[in-house]
Design a protein around this motif. Sequence first.
Motif, PDB file in Angstrom:
ATOM      1  N   TYR A 115     -27.910  75.779 -10.846  1.00 17.39           N
ATOM      2  CA  TYR A 115     -26.999  74.653 -10.985  1.00 17.39           C
ATOM      3  C   TYR A 115     -25.600  74.924 -10.435  1.00 17.39           C
ATOM      4  CZ  TYR A 115     -30.072  71.867 -13.940  1.00 17.39           C
ATOM      5  OH  TYR A 115     -31.105  71.110 -14.411  1.00 17.39           O
ATOM      6  N   GLU A 116     -25.224  76.173 -10.257  1.00 15.05           N
ATOM      7  CA  GLU A 116     -23.834  76.497  -9.934  1.00 15.05           C
ATOM      8  C   GLU A 116     -23.341  75.753  -8.697  1.00 15.05           C
ATOM      9  OE1 GLU A 116     -21.083  80.403  -8.917  1.00 15.05           O
ATOM     10  OE2 GLU A 116     -23.030  80.661  -9.874  1.00 15.05           O
ATOM     11  N   LEU A 117     -24.062  75.849  -7.585  1.00 14.83           N
ATOM     12  CA  LEU A 117     -23.633  75.181  -6.353  1.00 14.83           C
ATOM     13  C   LEU A 117     -23.707  73.668  -6.517  1.00 14.83           C
ATOM     14  CD1 LEU A 117     -22.755  75.285  -3.424  1.00 14.83           C
ATOM     15  CD2 LEU A 117     -25.156  75.538  -2.755  1.00 14.83           C
ATOM     16  N   HIS A 118     -24.748  73.198  -7.178  1.00 17.13           N
ATOM     17  CA  HIS A 118     -24.933  71.761  -7.387  1.00 17.13           C
ATOM     18  C   HIS A 118     -23.760  71.182  -8.178  1.00 17.13           C
ATOM     19  CE1 HIS A 118     -27.633  68.283  -7.283  1.00 17.13           C
ATOM     20  NE2 HIS A 118     -27.329  68.039  -8.549  1.00 17.13           N
ATOM     21  N   GLU A 119     -23.372  71.845  -9.251  1.00 24.17           N
ATOM     22  CA  GLU A 119     -22.260  71.384 -10.076  1.00 24.17           C
ATOM     23  C   GLU A 119     -20.938  71.535  -9.356  1.00 24.17           C
ATOM     24  OE1 GLU A 119     -23.873  72.037 -14.631  1.00 24.17           O
ATOM     25  OE2 GLU A 119     -22.610  73.566 -13.722  1.00 24.17           O
ATOM     26  N   GLY A 120     -20.797  72.597  -8.560  1.00 24.42           N
ATOM     27  CA  GLY A 120     -19.550  72.790  -7.821  1.00 24.42           C
ATOM     28  C   GLY A 120     -19.288  71.666  -6.831  1.00 24.42           C
ATOM     29  N   MET A 121     -20.333  71.253  -6.120  1.00 24.75           N
ATOM     30  CA  MET A 121     -20.176  70.138  -5.190  1.00 24.75           C
ATOM     31  C   MET A 121     -19.892  68.837  -5.930  1.00 24.75           C
ATOM     32  SD  MET A 121     -22.895  70.742  -2.076  1.00 24.75           S
ATOM     33  CE  MET A 121     -24.338  70.920  -3.114  1.00 24.75           C
ATOM     34  N   ALA A 122     -20.497  68.680  -7.101  1.00 24.37           N
ATOM     35  CA  ALA A 122     -20.254  67.471  -7.900  1.00 24.37           C
ATOM     36  C   ALA A 122     -18.794  67.387  -8.317  1.00 24.37           C
ATOM     37  CB  ALA A 122     -21.162  67.462  -9.124  1.00 24.37           C
ATOM     38  N   ALA A 123     -18.179  68.529  -8.639  1.00 23.30           N
ATOM     39  CA  ALA A 123     -16.777  68.534  -9.040  1.00 23.30           C
ATOM     40  C   ALA A 123     -15.876  68.037  -7.910  1.00 23.30           C
ATOM     41  CB  ALA A 123     -16.366  69.945  -9.466  1.00 23.30           C
ATOM     42  N   VAL A 124     -16.160  68.483  -6.686  1.00 24.39           N
ATOM     43  CA  VAL A 124     -15.377  68.023  -5.527  1.00 24.39           C
ATOM     44  C   VAL A 124     -15.627  66.541  -5.283  1.00 24.39           C
ATOM     45  CG1 VAL A 124     -14.988  68.328  -3.047  1.00 24.39           C
ATOM     46  CG2 VAL A 124     -15.425  70.319  -4.494  1.00 24.39           C
ATOM     47  N   MET A 125     -16.862  66.131  -5.443  1.00 24.88           N
ATOM     48  CA  MET A 125     -17.214  64.729  -5.211  1.00 24.88           C
ATOM     49  C   MET A 125     -16.452  63.791  -6.136  1.00 24.88           C
ATOM     50  SD  MET A 125     -21.355  64.802  -4.567  1.00 24.88           S
ATOM     51  CE  MET A 125     -21.462  63.006  -4.404  1.00 24.88           C
ATOM     52  N   LEU A 126     -16.185  64.204  -7.365  1.00 25.91           N
ATOM     53  CA  LEU A 126     -15.481  63.340  -8.308  1.00 25.91           C
ATOM     54  C   LEU A 126     -14.093  62.974  -7.806  1.00 25.91           C
ATOM     55  CD1 LEU A 126     -16.528  64.930 -11.718  1.00 25.91           C
ATOM     56  CD2 LEU A 126     -17.303  62.779 -10.735  1.00 25.91           C
ATOM     57  N   TRP A 127     -13.381  63.938  -7.238  1.00 26.84           N
ATOM     58  CA  TRP A 127     -12.058  63.650  -6.680  1.00 26.84           C
ATOM     59  C   TRP A 127     -12.169  62.713  -5.483  1.00 26.84           C
ATOM     60  CZ3 TRP A 127      -7.762  64.819  -9.213  1.00 26.84           C
ATOM     61  CH2 TRP A 127      -7.803  65.832 -10.161  1.00 26.84           C
ATOM     62  N   LEU A 128     -13.156  62.950  -4.638  1.00 25.60           N
ATOM     63  CA  LEU A 128     -13.330  62.100  -3.458  1.00 25.60           C
ATOM     64  C   LEU A 128     -13.751  60.690  -3.849  1.00 25.60           C
ATOM     65  CD1 LEU A 128     -15.134  64.649  -1.108  1.00 25.60           C
ATOM     66  CD2 LEU A 128     -12.767  63.865  -0.939  1.00 25.60           C
ATOM     67  N   ILE A 129     -14.569  60.572  -4.886  1.00 28.34           N
ATOM     68  CA  ILE A 129     -14.973  59.254  -5.372  1.00 28.34           C
ATOM     69  C   ILE A 129     -13.748  58.476  -5.841  1.00 28.34           C
ATOM     70  CG2 ILE A 129     -16.167  58.070  -7.262  1.00 28.34           C
ATOM     71  CD1 ILE A 129     -18.324  60.284  -7.033  1.00 28.34           C
ATOM     72  N   ALA A 130     -12.877  59.158  -6.589  1.00 24.61           N
ATOM     73  CA  ALA A 130     -11.672  58.503  -7.085  1.00 24.61           C
ATOM     74  C   ALA A 130     -10.798  58.028  -5.923  1.00 24.61           C
ATOM     75  CB  ALA A 130     -10.884  59.455  -7.981  1.00 24.61           C
ATOM     76  N   PHE A 131     -10.581  58.894  -4.938  1.00 24.59           N
ATOM     77  CA  PHE A 131      -9.733  58.507  -3.809  1.00 24.59           C
ATOM     78  C   PHE A 131     -10.393  57.415  -2.980  1.00 24.59           C
ATOM     79  CE2 PHE A 131      -8.561  58.902   0.688  1.00 24.59           C
ATOM     80  CZ  PHE A 131      -7.190  58.670   0.587  1.00 24.59           C
ATOM     81  N   GLY A 132     -11.672  57.582  -2.688  1.00 26.61           N
ATOM     82  CA  GLY A 132     -12.369  56.596  -1.864  1.00 26.61           C
ATOM     83  C   GLY A 132     -12.419  55.233  -2.529  1.00 26.61           C
ATOM     84  N   GLY A 133     -12.699  55.218  -3.843  1.00 22.89           N
ATOM     85  CA  GLY A 133     -12.774  53.946  -4.551  1.00 22.89           C
ATOM     86  C   GLY A 133     -11.429  53.252  -4.654  1.00 22.89           C
ATOM     87  N   LEU A 134     -10.396  54.011  -5.035  1.00 20.74           N
ATOM     88  CA  LEU A 134      -9.070  53.417  -5.210  1.00 20.74           C
ATOM     89  C   LEU A 134      -8.462  52.977  -3.881  1.00 20.74           C
ATOM     90  CD1 LEU A 134      -7.589  55.808  -7.931  1.00 20.74           C
ATOM     91  CD2 LEU A 134      -8.406  53.466  -8.235  1.00 20.74           C
ATOM     92  N   SER A 135      -8.604  53.804  -2.849  1.00 17.63           N
ATOM     93  CA  SER A 135      -8.043  53.428  -1.544  1.00 17.63           C
ATOM     94  C   SER A 135      -8.780  52.225  -0.960  1.00 17.63           C
ATOM     95  CB  SER A 135      -8.098  54.607  -0.569  1.00 17.63           C
ATOM     96  OG  SER A 135      -9.445  55.044  -0.371  1.00 17.63           O
ATOM     97  N   GLY A 136     -10.102  52.174  -1.164  1.00 19.34           N
ATOM     98  CA  GLY A 136     -10.864  51.024  -0.684  1.00 19.34           C
ATOM     99  C   GLY A 136     -10.468  49.737  -1.395  1.00 19.34           C
ATOM    100  N   LEU A 137     -10.283  49.823  -2.720  1.00 16.17           N
ATOM    101  CA  LEU A 137      -9.855  48.645  -3.478  1.00 16.17           C
ATOM    102  C   LEU A 137      -8.467  48.189  -3.046  1.00 16.17           C
ATOM    103  CD1 LEU A 137     -11.015  49.334  -7.153  1.00 16.17           C
ATOM    104  CD2 LEU A 137     -11.685  47.420  -5.695  1.00 16.17           C
TER     105      LEU A 137
END
Length: 263
Positions: free
Chosen positions: A197-219
């Motif tokens: 799970y280590e790599l899987h969870e690590g990528m998920a952590a980065v994705m959360l920040w990108l999701i926030a930026f992508g969603g807010l900037s798109g809105l």
Amino acid sequence: MKTHTPSLPAVSFGRRPHLLAPLLLCCLLLAVPARAADPAPQIKPCVACHSVERICRNVDKGDAFWTKTVKRMIANGAHVGPDQVPGLVALLANPDHDKVREILNCPSPDSLKTSAAAVPTAVILAHPILMILTLLLALWVTWQGVNRARFSHFKQKTAFNWKGHTRYGLVVMGLWLAGAVGGSIVSDMLHGIPDAYELHEGMAAVMLWLIAFGGLSGLYMDRKKAKRTLLPILHGAANLLLLLLALGQLVTGLVILGRLLAA
């Protein structure tokens, strides 16, 4: 006569360091189940983030594994001081595995295997199936974004579905957030498999920040339409990186799924 009502003690909920991203995710973290009380004072920082069973499954991993794991947990926010690290590693990496299990009040190894096997296959498969469907939708949203970039920056005539790009882009972001929380819950149900799970969870952590930026900037760009240059480029770059990480999640997720089904 005035009466004094004693204040209630503050309740402390367990945290998931890799999910401590933007504040907009806090409401989703409430879905994470509360942790059981820790059986040993030394591992209070550990069981603040996950169940003791997850630790018990790995008591035979050795010094190198636990040194790396403790350092990673500290980097993720675990409250472990530098002076506590040697003692914590010595406890978890003790070659007398039975003694470690006794200190941690671990269930028997057979019961751990049984509890993991008791998780229905449908529950295990629900997360990857949902994420694969989300990835397919994300590819369509990305293609619409590419068409927009071709029209805006390269002056090419293309069809761009603005409403669909925005609407389904938000759906994708929401599903990815739900997937992060759901995957974490399933991981706890299985008591975790750190080496998988280590790599899987690590990528998920980065994705959360990108999701926030992508969603807010798109809105923001959808609500405040104007001619822009920099923000659309940053928005597109972040979402392309997000898509690449999602593809990486697919690969690591299939590896994890294969291990679970083969166990």
